[in-house]
Design a protein around this motif. Structure first.
Motif, PDB file in Angstrom:
ATOM      1  N   LEU A 193       5.602 -95.370  15.347  1.00 27.90           N
ATOM      2  CA  LEU A 193       5.720 -95.649  13.917  1.00 27.90           C
ATOM      3  C   LEU A 193       5.137 -96.991  13.472  1.00 27.90           C
ATOM      4  N   LEU A 194       5.245 -98.022  14.286  1.00 27.91           N
ATOM      5  CA  LEU A 194       4.886 -99.355  13.797  1.00 27.91           C
ATOM      6  C   LEU A 194       3.406 -99.535  13.481  1.00 27.91           C
ATOM      7  N   PRO A 195       2.461 -98.906  14.197  1.00 27.03           N
ATOM      8  CA  PRO A 195       1.055 -99.104  13.829  1.00 27.03           C
ATOM      9  C   PRO A 195       0.751 -98.794  12.371  1.00 27.03           C
ATOM     10  N   ASP A 196       1.445 -97.834  11.770  1.00 27.36           N
ATOM     11  CA  ASP A 196       1.215 -97.474  10.369  1.00 27.36           C
ATOM     12  C   ASP A 196       2.156 -98.211   9.418  1.00 27.36           C
ATOM     13  N   ARG A 197       2.990 -99.108   9.954  1.00 27.96           N
ATOM     14  CA  ARG A 197       3.956 -99.845   9.125  1.00 27.96           C
ATOM     15  C   ARG A 197       3.906-101.322   9.504  1.00 27.96           C
ATOM     16  N   PRO A 198       2.866-102.019   9.079  1.00 30.33           N
ATOM     17  CA  PRO A 198       2.649-103.401   9.532  1.00 30.33           C
ATOM     18  C   PRO A 198       3.708-104.386   9.067  1.00 30.33           C
ATOM     19  N   GLY A 199       4.552-104.017   8.117  1.00 30.90           N
ATOM     20  CA  GLY A 199       5.573-104.940   7.646  1.00 30.90           C
ATOM     21  C   GLY A 199       6.784-105.037   8.539  1.00 30.90           C
ATOM     22  N   TYR A 200       6.842-104.239   9.619  1.00 30.12           N
ATOM     23  CA  TYR A 200       8.035-104.191  10.464  1.00 30.12           C
ATOM     24  C   TYR A 200       7.763-104.702  11.872  1.00 30.12           C
ATOM     25  N   GLY A 201       8.805-105.275  12.459  1.00 25.32           N
ATOM     26  CA  GLY A 201       8.838-105.613  13.870  1.00 25.32           C
ATOM     27  C   GLY A 201      10.190-105.221  14.417  1.00 25.32           C
ATOM     28  N   ALA A 202      10.417-105.465  15.706  1.00 27.74           N
ATOM     29  CA  ALA A 202      11.687-105.072  16.320  1.00 27.74           C
ATOM     30  C   ALA A 202      12.095-106.073  17.392  1.00 27.74           C
ATOM     31  N   VAL A 203      13.405-106.232  17.540  1.00 28.28           N
ATOM     32  CA  VAL A 203      13.961-107.078  18.595  1.00 28.28           C
ATOM     33  C   VAL A 203      15.021-106.296  19.356  1.00 28.28           C
ATOM     34  N   PHE A 204      15.092-106.551  20.661  1.00 28.40           N
ATOM     35  CA  PHE A 204      16.113-105.988  21.524  1.00 28.40           C
ATOM     36  C   PHE A 204      16.882-107.142  22.148  1.00 28.40           C
ATOM     37  N   THR A 205      18.191-107.094  22.091  1.00 26.92           N
ATOM     38  CA  THR A 205      19.002-108.090  22.776  1.00 26.92           C
ATOM     39  C   THR A 205      19.853-107.383  23.822  1.00 26.92           C
TER      40      THR A 205
END
Length: 364
Positions: A193-205
């Motif tokens: 999904l992220l390649p087409d949604r450049p406004g998002y990132g993700a973090v894992f803790t």
């Protein structure tokens, strides 16, 4: 002067810090505002114990003043067994109370122990459904500390809450890094999904134990191959305060466990004003609906990807879900409400009430 044995004793007979340990550490200080509660603690939770272990033998032979018996609160097999030894082996006046969060049928030994408890708390309707028929005295969902887990406090003269980015930037996944938590499913959905949604990132803790480090390395290789290593990050095992700060920064908490006990991370995120996307594991079907987020079919990557895409493509609704999630956490899932409900059951047992108890002869 000899300290009196409290009317209620909570057991934490496990040396490693677990989810059960965290529950005891959070609840006991709140419960003590209303009742005197002793603690048998092998896990060094940092709480005042309020008694010595020897007091069980020295003072456990008589009920406390004004009560019919004392209450022994267990959350593990061994803890039930100790309570039964006090009640049956030593013939001391104890009521044995057990809390069950497991969303699966108990094994034969645990089933045998549960049937001999005076009362049983289930933490969800799902966990109650797996317990021996007739044994559940109360269903009391876990709560969270809504004073600690909260949105960013208001600035002087402001309206409070975290700022609303447009679009919201971060997706968060919180908990252990292992396959049972569905971390691999979340990574694959993000890669799609992220390649087409450049406004998002993700973090894992969360912690990756030595046995899980190759699992983590494989995920990182998949992310790098997709060219997303700057947008999908693993932050490691963080302290409680730092995790709370990340809850406040993300717009969506994804909990993709393939199996789960109760599962507190979505509730903690909701209390911080964050929308949630969960599998059907644990108690989540009872906590998460379309008002505060979405659910997807457990273990199903396509279902997760579709649900995540739907949420990411509605940033305004995501923010509204987060606000509703905070209100719901305050109204239904506070730690104070859980502590008060458990104390109410303690009082019934102290008075000698005969609560729900399964027939000994019935099989699980």
């Amino acid at each position: 002067m000899t300290q009196l044995l409290p009317p209620v004793v909570v057991a934490n007979l496990h040396r490693r810090y677990t989810g059960v340990s965290a529950t005891v550490r959070a609840l006991v200080p709140l419960q003590r505002r209303q009742l005197a509660i002793g603690l048998i603690d092998w896990g060094q939770l940092g709480l005042e114990v309020g008694m010595a272990s020897a007091d069980l033998l020295l003072q456990g032979w008589r009920p406390p003043p004004g009560a019919a018996r004392r209450v022994w609160h267990a959350r593990r097999d061994l803890e039930i067994l100790v309570g039964l030894l006090l009640r049956e082996g030593l013939r001391q006046p104890w009521a044995v109370l057990f809390t069950s969060a497991a969303p699966k049928p108990p094994g034969p030994v645990l089933c045998w122990l549960i049937r001999r408890c005076d009362a049983v708390i289930a933490t969800s309707g799902r966990s109650a459904g797996f317990l021996p028929q007739g044994c559940v005295s109360a269903t009391i969902p876990h709560g969270v500390d809504t004073a600690f887990y909260c949105p960013v406090p208001a600035a002087p003269g402001g309206e409070g809450g975290a700022a609303d980015p447009d679009p919201p930037a971060l997706i968060g996944c919180f908990g252990r890094i292992r396959a049972s938590k569905g971390v691999d499913l979340v990574v694959e959905a993000l890669i799609t999904l992220l390649p087409d949604r450049p406004g998002y990132g993700a973090v894992f803790t969360g912690l990756a134990r030595p046995a899980e480090r190759e699992f983590l390395a494989g995920l990182q290789r998949r992310i790098a191959a997709a060219g997303l290593e700057r947008r999908i990050r693993f932050l490691g095992d963080l302290d409680r305060l730092t995790v709370r700060d990340w809850y406040r920064r993300v717009c969506l908490c994804v909990a993709a466990s393939r199996r789960e006990g109760f599962g507190l991370t979505p509730l903690e995120a909701m209390a911080c004003g964050c929308a949630v996307l969960t599998s059907e594991a644990g108690a989540w079907p009872e906590l998460v609906d379309g008002e505060v987020g979405r659910r997807f079919q457990t273990g199903n990557l396509a279902s997760l990807t579709d649900a995540l895409a739907l949420l990411l493509d509605q940033p305004g609704e995501l923010r509204a879900m987060g606000r509703r999630a905070r209100r719901r956490a305050l109204a239904r899932h506070s730690l104070e409400a859980e502590a008060g409900a458990i104390n109410g059951l303690y009082r019934q047992l102290l008075e000698g009430a005969a609560l729900a108890r399964a027939p000994i002869s019935r099989r699980c």
